[in-house]
Design a protein around this motif. Structure first.
Motif, PDB file in Angstrom:
ATOM      1  N   LEU A   6       1.834  -2.199   0.096  1.00 55.94           N
ATOM      2  CA  LEU A   6       1.966  -1.194  -0.961  1.00 55.94           C
ATOM      3  C   LEU A   6       3.192  -1.490  -1.825  1.00 55.94           C
ATOM      4  O   LEU A   6       3.127  -1.408  -3.051  1.00 55.94           O
ATOM      5  N   ALA A   9       2.362  -4.294  -4.054  1.00 59.01           N
ATOM      6  CA  ALA A   9       1.457  -3.826  -5.109  1.00 59.01           C
ATOM      7  C   ALA A   9       2.233  -3.118  -6.210  1.00 59.01           C
ATOM      8  O   ALA A   9       1.954  -3.312  -7.400  1.00 59.01           O
ATOM      9  N   ILE A  10       3.207  -2.322  -5.837  1.00 55.97           N
ATOM     10  CA  ILE A  10       4.012  -1.598  -6.820  1.00 55.97           C
ATOM     11  C   ILE A  10       4.833  -2.576  -7.651  1.00 55.97           C
ATOM     12  O   ILE A  10       4.875  -2.480  -8.886  1.00 55.97           O
ATOM     13  N   GLU A  13       2.513  -4.435 -10.045  1.00 52.60           N
ATOM     14  CA  GLU A  13       2.037  -3.568 -11.128  1.00 52.60           C
ATOM     15  C   GLU A  13       3.133  -3.315 -12.150  1.00 52.60           C
ATOM     16  O   GLU A  13       2.898  -3.349 -13.358  1.00 52.60           O
ATOM     17  N   ALA A  42      -1.441  -6.952  -7.982  1.00 50.18           N
ATOM     18  CA  ALA A  42      -1.214  -5.543  -7.636  1.00 50.18           C
ATOM     19  C   ALA A  42      -2.443  -4.947  -6.972  1.00 50.18           C
ATOM     20  O   ALA A  42      -2.341  -4.289  -5.927  1.00 50.18           O
ATOM     21  N   LEU A  46      -2.763  -3.780  -3.093  1.00 47.30           N
ATOM     22  CA  LEU A  46      -3.170  -2.404  -2.805  1.00 47.30           C
ATOM     23  C   LEU A  46      -4.402  -2.386  -1.906  1.00 47.30           C
ATOM     24  O   LEU A  46      -4.484  -1.588  -0.966  1.00 47.30           O
ATOM     25  N   GLY A  59      -2.243   5.981  -0.869  1.00 51.75           N
ATOM     26  CA  GLY A  59      -1.866   4.680  -1.426  1.00 51.75           C
ATOM     27  C   GLY A  59      -1.866   4.691  -2.935  1.00 51.75           C
ATOM     28  O   GLY A  59      -0.916   4.241  -3.579  1.00 51.75           O
ATOM     29  N   TYR A  60      -2.920   5.226  -3.510  1.00 52.64           N
ATOM     30  CA  TYR A  60      -3.012   5.246  -4.970  1.00 52.64           C
ATOM     31  C   TYR A  60      -1.961   6.166  -5.576  1.00 52.64           C
ATOM     32  O   TYR A  60      -1.360   5.848  -6.600  1.00 52.64           O
ATOM     33  N   TRP A  63       1.391   4.385  -5.287  1.00 56.08           N
ATOM     34  CA  TRP A  63       1.362   3.219  -6.176  1.00 56.08           C
ATOM     35  C   TRP A  63       1.524   3.644  -7.636  1.00 56.08           C
ATOM     36  O   TRP A  63       2.370   3.119  -8.353  1.00 56.08           O
ATOM     37  N   SER A  64       0.723   4.593  -8.055  1.00 57.74           N
ATOM     38  CA  SER A  64       0.782   5.000  -9.458  1.00 57.74           C
ATOM     39  C   SER A  64       2.037   5.824  -9.756  1.00 57.74           C
ATOM     40  O   SER A  64       2.646   5.663 -10.821  1.00 57.74           O
ATOM     41  N   GLY A  67       5.085   3.480  -9.613  1.00 57.33           N
ATOM     42  CA  GLY A  67       4.934   2.563 -10.742  1.00 57.33           C
ATOM     43  C   GLY A  67       5.288   3.231 -12.052  1.00 57.33           C
ATOM     44  O   GLY A  67       6.021   2.682 -12.882  1.00 57.33           O
TER      45      GLY A  67
END
Length: 107
Positions: A6, A9-10, A13, A42, A46, A59-60, A63-64, A67
């Motif tokens: 994660l 991924a961040i 992104e 990313a 994820l 997770g989303y 992440w969002s 980010g």
């Protein structure tokens, strides 16, 4: 291990989003390629985090949310964007939403 993916991924992104301005509307080849590779990385990271057991919603959201927060900070520090009171309140609400989601037993 899912939180390592994660985190990757961040970072990917945020890198991809930071590169958007340099692509000049996707008209410059190499910045565009770097941006798209960062976004692909990313999503891949994820997906690995979710495969490792991280709940999709959590997770989303993380992440969002992180980010978005990091992009606002990067925009202010390096891209000459201002941080207005409404923007700061919006970011605080995003962070609050992620915290509530995590505290609410979403994982």
């Amino acid at each position: 291990m899912p939180y390592v993916f994660l985190g990757l991924a961040i970072v990917a992104e945020v890198l991809g989003t930071s590169l958007l301005k340099t692509t000049d509307g996707f008209t410059r080849l190499w910045p565009t390629m770097a941006c798209l590779v960062a976004y692909a990385g990313a999503f891949f990271a994820l997906a690995l985090a979710i495969q490792q057991g991280l709940k999709v919603g959590v997770g989303y959201a993380v992440w969002s949310g992180l980010g978005t927060t990091l992009i606002v900070v990067i925009g202010a520090l390096f891209l000459g964007e201002s941080i207005t009171v409404p923007k700061a309140v919006g970011v605080a609400l995003v962070i609050a939403g992620v915290v509530v989601l995590n505290l609410g037993g979403a994982h």
